[in-house]
Every structure is written in C-alpha cells, then in structure tokens.
Design a protein around this motif. Sequence first.
Motif, mmCIF file in Angstrom:
data_model
loop_
_atom_site.group_PDB
_atom_site.id
_atom_site.type_symbol
_atom_site.label_atom_id
_atom_site.label_comp_id
_atom_site.label_asym_id
_atom_site.label_seq_id
_atom_site.Cartn_x
_atom_site.Cartn_y
_atom_site.Cartn_z
ATOM 1 N N ASP A 140 -2.457 5.848 0.079
ATOM 2 C CA ASP A 140 -2.390 4.567 -0.640
ATOM 3 C C ASP A 140 -0.975 4.310 -1.147
ATOM 4 N N ALA A 141 -0.328 5.335 -1.678
ATOM 5 C CA ALA A 141 1.037 5.175 -2.179
ATOM 6 C C ALA A 141 1.998 4.810 -1.045
ATOM 7 N N ALA A 142 1.845 5.459 0.105
ATOM 8 C CA ALA A 142 2.690 5.126 1.262
ATOM 9 C C ALA A 142 2.460 3.671 1.673
ATOM 10 N N ASN A 143 1.198 3.247 1.678
ATOM 11 C CA ASN A 143 0.880 1.868 2.050
ATOM 12 C C ASN A 143 1.450 0.868 1.052
ATOM 13 N N GLU A 144 1.355 1.164 -0.231
ATOM 14 C CA GLU A 144 1.898 0.257 -1.256
ATOM 15 C C GLU A 144 3.403 0.062 -1.062
ATOM 16 N N ALA A 145 4.111 1.139 -0.769
ATOM 17 C CA ALA A 145 5.559 1.023 -0.530
ATOM 18 C C ALA A 145 5.838 0.183 0.710
ATOM 19 N N THR A 146 5.033 0.375 1.736
ATOM 20 C CA THR A 146 5.193 -0.419 2.959
ATOM 21 C C THR A 146 4.894 -1.890 2.683
ATOM 22 N N TYR A 147 3.833 -2.167 1.920
ATOM 23 C CA TYR A 147 3.501 -3.558 1.589
ATOM 24 C C TYR A 147 4.620 -4.206 0.778
ATOM 25 N N CYS A 148 5.226 -3.460 -0.101
ATOM 26 C CA CYS A 148 6.351 -3.996 -0.869
ATOM 27 C C CYS A 148 7.487 -4.357 0.080
ATOM 28 N N GLU A 149 7.758 -3.486 1.024
ATOM 29 C CA GLU A 149 8.863 -3.707 1.962
ATOM 30 C C GLU A 149 8.595 -4.902 2.869
ATOM 31 N N THR A 150 7.368 -5.040 3.327
ATOM 32 C CA THR A 150 7.057 -6.120 4.265
ATOM 33 C C THR A 150 6.649 -7.410 3.553
ATOM 34 N N GLY A 151 6.597 -7.384 2.240
ATOM 35 C CA GLY A 151 6.159 -8.545 1.477
ATOM 36 C C GLY A 151 7.234 -9.589 1.245
ATOM 37 N N TYR A 152 8.416 -9.364 1.734
ATOM 38 C CA TYR A 152 9.483 -10.348 1.587
ATOM 39 C C TYR A 152 10.336 -10.314 2.851
ATOM 40 N N PRO A 153 11.021 -11.427 3.146
ATOM 41 C CA PRO A 153 11.856 -11.452 4.365
ATOM 42 C C PRO A 153 12.934 -10.372 4.320
ATOM 43 N N ALA A 154 13.166 -9.763 5.457
ATOM 44 C CA ALA A 154 14.136 -8.663 5.549
ATOM 45 C C ALA A 154 15.494 -9.089 4.987
ATOM 46 N N GLY A 155 16.035 -8.224 4.163
ATOM 47 C CA GLY A 155 17.364 -8.455 3.613
ATOM 48 C C GLY A 155 17.415 -9.316 2.373
ATOM 49 N N THR A 156 16.277 -9.836 1.904
ATOM 50 C CA THR A 156 16.329 -10.701 0.728
ATOM 51 C C THR A 156 16.224 -9.930 -0.580
ATOM 52 N N LEU A 157 15.678 -8.727 -0.546
ATOM 53 C CA LEU A 157 15.623 -7.879 -1.738
ATOM 54 C C LEU A 157 16.192 -6.500 -1.386
ATOM 55 N N PRO A 158 17.061 -5.992 -2.209
ATOM 56 C CA PRO A 158 17.650 -4.676 -1.900
ATOM 57 C C PRO A 158 16.783 -3.509 -2.368
ATOM 58 N N LEU A 159 15.573 -3.405 -1.819
ATOM 59 C CA LEU A 159 14.659 -2.331 -2.203
ATOM 60 C C LEU A 159 14.325 -1.392 -1.053
ATOM 61 N N THR A 160 14.866 -1.660 0.117
ATOM 62 C CA THR A 160 14.502 -0.891 1.307
ATOM 63 C C THR A 160 14.685 0.601 1.097
ATOM 64 N N LYS A 161 15.790 1.004 0.507
ATOM 65 C CA LYS A 161 16.064 2.430 0.273
ATOM 66 C C LYS A 161 14.950 3.078 -0.559
ATOM 67 N N TRP A 162 14.519 2.400 -1.613
ATOM 68 C CA TRP A 162 13.493 2.947 -2.513
ATOM 69 C C TRP A 162 12.113 2.915 -1.860
ATOM 70 N N ASN A 163 11.820 1.820 -1.149
ATOM 71 C CA ASN A 163 10.534 1.731 -0.456
ATOM 72 C C ASN A 163 10.410 2.798 0.626
ATOM 73 N N ASN A 164 11.477 2.995 1.393
ATOM 74 C CA ASN A 164 11.443 4.021 2.447
ATOM 75 C C ASN A 164 11.310 5.422 1.858
ATOM 76 N N ALA A 165 12.023 5.676 0.769
ATOM 77 C CA ALA A 165 11.939 6.994 0.125
ATOM 78 C C ALA A 165 10.513 7.253 -0.367
ATOM 79 N N MET A 166 9.912 6.240 -0.983
ATOM 80 C CA MET A 166 8.536 6.396 -1.479
ATOM 81 C C MET A 166 7.579 6.606 -0.322
ATOM 82 N N HIS A 167 7.710 5.797 0.708
ATOM 83 C CA HIS A 167 6.821 5.927 1.870
ATOM 84 C C HIS A 167 6.939 7.317 2.491
ATOM 85 N N ASP A 168 8.169 7.781 2.701
ATOM 86 C CA ASP A 168 8.376 9.066 3.370
ATOM 87 C C ASP A 168 7.818 10.231 2.568
ATOM 88 N N VAL A 169 8.055 10.228 1.268
ATOM 89 C CA VAL A 169 7.551 11.308 0.415
ATOM 90 C C VAL A 169 6.030 11.281 0.372
#
Length: 181
Positions: A140-169
């Motif tokens: 569920d935590a991995a999915n939530e991070a993925t949903y956060c990442e895909t919930g906005y157009p690419a490049g509009t929010l600088p959260l990719t690093k944090w979302n990827n780190a959360m998903h991977d862990v």
Amino acid sequence: MKNFNSLTLIFCLQAMFIMISIPSCHCRTFKTKNDKLIESTCKKTPNYIVCINSLKPSPESSNSDVRGLALIMVKVMETKANDALNKIHDLQRVLTEHNQKVALSSCASKYNAILVADIPSATEALQKGDPKFAEDGANDAANEATYCETGYPAGTLPLTKWNNAMHDVAAVTAAIVRSLL
C-alpha cells in the motif's frame, strides 16, 4: 651486541612501515553471519542496492533474523515517508499555482495514510507474526507513492526523488516480508 640491537631496531621499523603502508583493501575482511543473511535476503528483493544501503548501516541488523530485517525496513519506510511529507510541506509554502497546491495536498494525504495506517499495521503484523498484513501495508505504501507521482503532470512538482525513494524502500520491504510467508 650493539650491532645486533641496531639491526633488530631497523628490521622492526621496516616491518612496521610495510604494515602501515599496505592499503586496507588488501587486508582480508570477514563477513559475519548476519552480513550473509542481509546479502542473501537483499538478493531476493527488487532493489538489492536499496536493501543493502538500508539494512547494513542499522546497528540492529547485526543480530536480526529476517523478521527483524523486515522491521528495520518498516522503520526506513517511516523515515522516507516523513522526508517526503516534510518536502511536501516545504513546497506548499513556496509554490503558488492552484494545480500545484491541489497536487501537493493530494500527495500529503497519501503520505499521511502511509504514516498513520500502512506503517503501524505493517509493524503490528510483523510483531504478531502475521506477515501477510505486513506485506499488504508495504505494498500500500509503495502504491501511495506511485499515485502521488502519477497524480500530476510530469515535471510540475519536484517530488519524484522522494516518491521513488518511498516506492523503492516499500517494494523492498514487501519482498522481505513475502519471504516470511
């Protein structure tokens, strides 16, 4: 006799110099039983490097079994979720566009869900010996991070690093927990 003492001293100094000048990488290192457990466990995960980098620095890992390693990874998940939530709060203070604020609020609620529901349920499930619920929490935590990442157009929010780190862990955690089933 004086000559013998001088030769002994020179020999000892040379030996010390040679020992000091040998790079430490030439010295043999021994892996502990738990180093081997960590490595074999991490080989079964989707991201070996994230796994190793998360477990080896933890002092608790030196005497943990696989369940203990999973609990350490849940703590790492908590750290990553808090890091992401702190970044979201920082961005909420400086970003002004309405779409960005909406996306940040959505991401904040996802990370709150990770911290309030997924991590406590994974921890409790591992402590009670019910790894299936712990795996569900990590997934569920991995999915939530993925949903956060895909919930906005690419490049509009600088959260990719944090979302990827959360998903991977979280994905690594789920894989470790799965090995307990």
